[in-house]
Design a protein around this motif. Structure first.
Motif, PDB file in Angstrom:
ATOM      1  N   GLU A  23       0.820  -1.214   0.000  1.00 49.69           N
ATOM      2  CA  GLU A  23       0.000   0.000   0.000  1.00 49.69           C
ATOM      3  C   GLU A  23       0.857   1.268   0.000  1.00 49.69           C
ATOM      4  O   GLU A  23       0.533   2.250  -0.678  1.00 49.69           O
ATOM      5  N   SER A  24       1.957   1.243   0.756  1.00 49.65           N
ATOM      6  CA  SER A  24       2.813   2.433   0.820  1.00 49.65           C
ATOM      7  C   SER A  24       3.477   2.710  -0.519  1.00 49.65           C
ATOM      8  O   SER A  24       3.634   3.863  -0.918  1.00 49.65           O
ATOM      9  N   GLU A  31       1.044  10.095  -5.165  1.00 48.15           N
ATOM     10  CA  GLU A  31       1.689  11.356  -4.829  1.00 48.15           C
ATOM     11  C   GLU A  31       2.378  11.998  -6.023  1.00 48.15           C
ATOM     12  O   GLU A  31       2.799  13.163  -5.949  1.00 48.15           O
ATOM     13  N   VAL A  32       2.505  11.252  -7.125  1.00 47.28           N
ATOM     14  CA  VAL A  32       3.100  11.816  -8.338  1.00 47.28           C
ATOM     15  C   VAL A  32       2.340  13.068  -8.775  1.00 47.28           C
ATOM     16  O   VAL A  32       2.917  14.020  -9.304  1.00 47.28           O
ATOM     17  N   LEU A  33       1.032  13.087  -8.522  1.00 42.19           N
ATOM     18  CA  LEU A  33       0.212  14.230  -8.921  1.00 42.19           C
ATOM     19  C   LEU A  33       0.638  15.510  -8.217  1.00 42.19           C
ATOM     20  O   LEU A  33       0.336  16.612  -8.695  1.00 42.19           O
ATOM     21  N   THR A  34       1.322  15.398  -7.087  1.00 42.13           N
ATOM     22  CA  THR A  34       1.728  16.586  -6.332  1.00 42.13           C
ATOM     23  C   THR A  34       3.080  17.128  -6.793  1.00 42.13           C
ATOM     24  O   THR A  34       3.501  18.192  -6.343  1.00 42.13           O
ATOM     25  N   VAL A  35       3.759  16.403  -7.685  1.00 41.28           N
ATOM     26  CA  VAL A  35       5.076  16.822  -8.149  1.00 41.28           C
ATOM     27  C   VAL A  35       4.924  17.897  -9.213  1.00 41.28           C
ATOM     28  O   VAL A  35       4.217  17.706 -10.204  1.00 41.28           O
ATOM     29  N   GLU A  36       5.582  19.013  -9.012  1.00 39.29           N
ATOM     30  CA  GLU A  36       5.479  20.120  -9.951  1.00 39.29           C
ATOM     31  C   GLU A  36       5.999  19.705 -11.324  1.00 39.29           C
ATOM     32  O   GLU A  36       7.066  19.120 -11.458  1.00 39.29           O
ATOM     33  N   GLY A  37       5.207  19.991 -12.358  1.00 36.26           N
ATOM     34  CA  GLY A  37       5.608  19.698 -13.721  1.00 36.26           C
ATOM     35  C   GLY A  37       5.548  18.235 -14.091  1.00 36.26           C
ATOM     36  O   GLY A  37       6.182  17.802 -15.050  1.00 36.26           O
ATOM     37  N   PRO A 104      10.477  -4.425  -2.809  1.00 37.94           N
ATOM     38  CA  PRO A 104       9.202  -4.420  -2.077  1.00 37.94           C
ATOM     39  C   PRO A 104       9.250  -3.710  -0.725  1.00 37.94           C
ATOM     40  O   PRO A 104       8.202  -3.397  -0.166  1.00 37.94           O
ATOM     41  N   ARG A 105      10.455  -3.441  -0.212  1.00 37.22           N
ATOM     42  CA  ARG A 105      10.563  -2.739   1.069  1.00 37.22           C
ATOM     43  C   ARG A 105      11.259  -1.387   0.920  1.00 37.22           C
ATOM     44  O   ARG A 105      11.805  -0.856   1.879  1.00 37.22           O
ATOM     45  N   SER A 106      11.223  -0.855  -0.289  1.00 38.78           N
ATOM     46  CA  SER A 106      11.778   0.471  -0.545  1.00 38.78           C
ATOM     47  C   SER A 106      10.670   1.417  -0.984  1.00 38.78           C
ATOM     48  O   SER A 106       9.669   0.985  -1.570  1.00 38.78           O
ATOM     49  N   LEU A 107      10.849   2.698  -0.700  1.00 38.54           N
ATOM     50  CA  LEU A 107       9.939   3.736  -1.165  1.00 38.54           C
ATOM     51  C   LEU A 107      10.745   4.759  -1.950  1.00 38.54           C
ATOM     52  O   LEU A 107      11.757   5.269  -1.461  1.00 38.54           O
ATOM     53  N   ILE A 108      10.298   5.055  -3.163  1.00 35.07           N
ATOM     54  CA  ILE A 108      10.989   5.996  -4.038  1.00 35.07           C
ATOM     55  C   ILE A 108      10.332   7.370  -3.928  1.00 35.07           C
ATOM     56  O   ILE A 108       9.101   7.481  -3.906  1.00 35.07           O
ATOM     57  N   ASP A 109      11.149   8.396  -3.865  1.00 37.08           N
ATOM     58  CA  ASP A 109      10.657   9.769  -3.895  1.00 37.08           C
ATOM     59  C   ASP A 109       9.770   9.940  -5.127  1.00 37.08           C
ATOM     60  O   ASP A 109      10.199   9.630  -6.244  1.00 37.08           O
ATOM     61  N   PRO A 110       8.513  10.400  -4.977  1.00 37.58           N
ATOM     62  CA  PRO A 110       7.642  10.587  -6.140  1.00 37.58           C
ATOM     63  C   PRO A 110       8.272  11.438  -7.242  1.00 37.58           C
ATOM     64  O   PRO A 110       8.032  11.201  -8.431  1.00 37.58           O
ATOM     65  N   ALA A 111       9.090  12.424  -6.861  1.00 33.23           N
ATOM     66  CA  ALA A 111       9.779  13.238  -7.870  1.00 33.23           C
ATOM     67  C   ALA A 111      10.744  12.390  -8.688  1.00 33.23           C
ATOM     68  O   ALA A 111      10.972  12.653  -9.872  1.00 33.23           O
ATOM     69  N   ALA A 207      20.496   8.153  -9.692  1.00 29.00           N
ATOM     70  CA  ALA A 207      19.577   9.280  -9.767  1.00 29.00           C
ATOM     71  C   ALA A 207      19.572  10.050  -8.447  1.00 29.00           C
ATOM     72  O   ALA A 207      19.631   9.434  -7.373  1.00 29.00           O
ATOM     73  N   PRO A 208      19.468  11.380  -8.492  1.00 23.12           N
ATOM     74  CA  PRO A 208      19.522  12.189  -7.269  1.00 23.12           C
ATOM     75  C   PRO A 208      18.190  12.239  -6.520  1.00 23.12           C
ATOM     76  O   PRO A 208      17.759  13.290  -6.055  1.00 23.12           O
ATOM     77  N   TYR A 209      17.545  11.091  -6.425  1.00 22.48           N
ATOM     78  CA  TYR A 209      16.277  10.960  -5.703  1.00 22.48           C
ATOM     79  C   TYR A 209      16.381   9.721  -4.841  1.00 22.48           C
ATOM     80  O   TYR A 209      16.944   8.707  -5.241  1.00 22.48           O
ATOM     81  N   LEU A 210      15.793   9.782  -3.648  1.00 19.87           N
ATOM     82  CA  LEU A 210      15.978   8.722  -2.672  1.00 19.87           C
ATOM     83  C   LEU A 210      15.128   7.473  -2.930  1.00 19.87           C
ATOM     84  O   LEU A 210      13.988   7.567  -3.369  1.00 19.87           O
ATOM     85  N   SER A 211      15.737   6.330  -2.646  1.00 18.87           N
ATOM     86  CA  SER A 211      15.031   5.071  -2.456  1.00 18.87           C
ATOM     87  C   SER A 211      15.310   4.683  -1.005  1.00 18.87           C
ATOM     88  O   SER A 211      16.438   4.304  -0.661  1.00 18.87           O
ATOM     89  N   VAL A 212      14.301   4.797  -0.158  1.00 19.92           N
ATOM     90  CA  VAL A 212      14.473   4.555   1.276  1.00 19.92           C
ATOM     91  C   VAL A 212      14.015   3.135   1.594  1.00 19.92           C
ATOM     92  O   VAL A 212      12.856   2.780   1.369  1.00 19.92           O
ATOM     93  N   THR A 213      14.937   2.338   2.122  1.00 15.84           N
ATOM     94  CA  THR A 213      14.695   0.920   2.359  1.00 15.84           C
ATOM     95  C   THR A 213      14.533   0.640   3.856  1.00 15.84           C
ATOM     96  O   THR A 213      15.282   1.165   4.678  1.00 15.84           O
ATOM     97  N   SER A 214      13.573  -0.207   4.164  1.00 16.44           N
ATOM     98  CA  SER A 214      13.392  -0.630   5.548  1.00 16.44           C
ATOM     99  C   SER A 214      14.578  -1.455   5.996  1.00 16.44           C
ATOM    100  O   SER A 214      14.968  -2.410   5.319  1.00 16.44           O
ATOM    101  N   ALA A 215      15.150  -1.052   7.116  1.00 16.44           N
ATOM    102  CA  ALA A 215      16.293  -1.803   7.651  1.00 16.44           C
ATOM    103  C   ALA A 215      15.800  -3.030   8.369  1.00 16.44           C
ATOM    104  O   ALA A 215      16.209  -3.584   9.202  1.00 16.44           O
TER     105      ALA A 215
END
Length: 215
Positions: A23-24, A31-37, A104-111, A207-215
């Motif tokens: 779900e996350s 949230e992509v809709l909130t990214v400018e441009g 499956p346990r990472s979240l990518i910055d929508p930007a 890429a200069p955007y985060l992929s945050v992984t659950s430790a």
């Protein structure tokens, strides 16, 4: 839009899961809709493939209400425990000019998703240079060893050995995968990196955007 009829989508996002809640991950697509441009093409030119065993298909029945094209790709119980086979099954079922393997346990910055989509939308299959990379990795916990691991995998490993962890959420042009990922249960990301570093002239892009992984 420059990709040709060889591919129905600019970007295919493949999520190999083992009963993991996603779900996350799907929320970041919204949230992509909130990214400018971000433009209007993301939801019409991106497909999402959830790969897991046939027995768990019902778990993801409600995951199709994201605005994007979401499909479940089933594998046998034996293949479900084999990471290499699971990734390859998703790739075989995909039709994007660019493939994103979403941990499956990472979240990518929508930007970052918008950045990759825009890069994928410019791919011309009649005159394409193979390229690959991943997002800047970070763990969701603060510890010096975790911080060092992320630093090394972001700054040193991609240039020194051209190997990326799946935690980076690896992406590549479809034509860069010149042979199938071996059916291995561990180190499937290393085996994939070996293929991509052979077929691509340049080192992987971080890429200069985060992929945050659950430790």
């Amino acid at each position: 839009m420059k990709y040709t009829m060889e591919h129905n989508y600019a970007l295919s996002i493949i999520i190999p899961v083992s009963g993991d809640p996603i779900e996350s991950i799907l929320a970041t697509f919204s949230e992509v809709l909130t990214v400018e441009g971000q433009g209007d093409g993301f939801y019409s030119e991106v497909e999402v493939l959830i790969v897991d065993s046939f027995e768990r298909e019902s778990m993801y029945a409600s995951s199709c209400n994201t605005g994007t094209e979401v499909r479940f790709v089933g594998v046998t119980s034996a293949a479900a425990s084999n990471r290499g086979m699971k990734l390859q099954t998703g790739i075989d079922a995909s039709s994007g000019a660019v493939i994103l393997l979403h941990h499956p346990r990472s979240l990518i910055d929508p930007a970052g998703l918008v950045w990759l989509y825009k890069k994928a939308a410019t791919v011309d299959n009649n005159n394409i240079n193979s390229w690959w990379g991943g997002f800047t990795h970070k763990f969701d916990r603060v510890h010096w060893l975790l911080r060092f691991t992320s630093w090394y995998s972001n700054r040193i490993r991609p240039m020194l050995s051209r190997i990326l962890y799946l935690d980076h959420c690896i992406f590549f042009t479809h034509n860069a995968l010149t042979r199938k990922i071996p059916p291995v249960s561990v180190f499937e990301d290393t085996e994939l990196s070996k293929i991509l570093r052979e077929s691509c002239r340049d080192p992987p892009v971080i890429a200069p955007y985060l992929s945050v992984t659950s430790a």
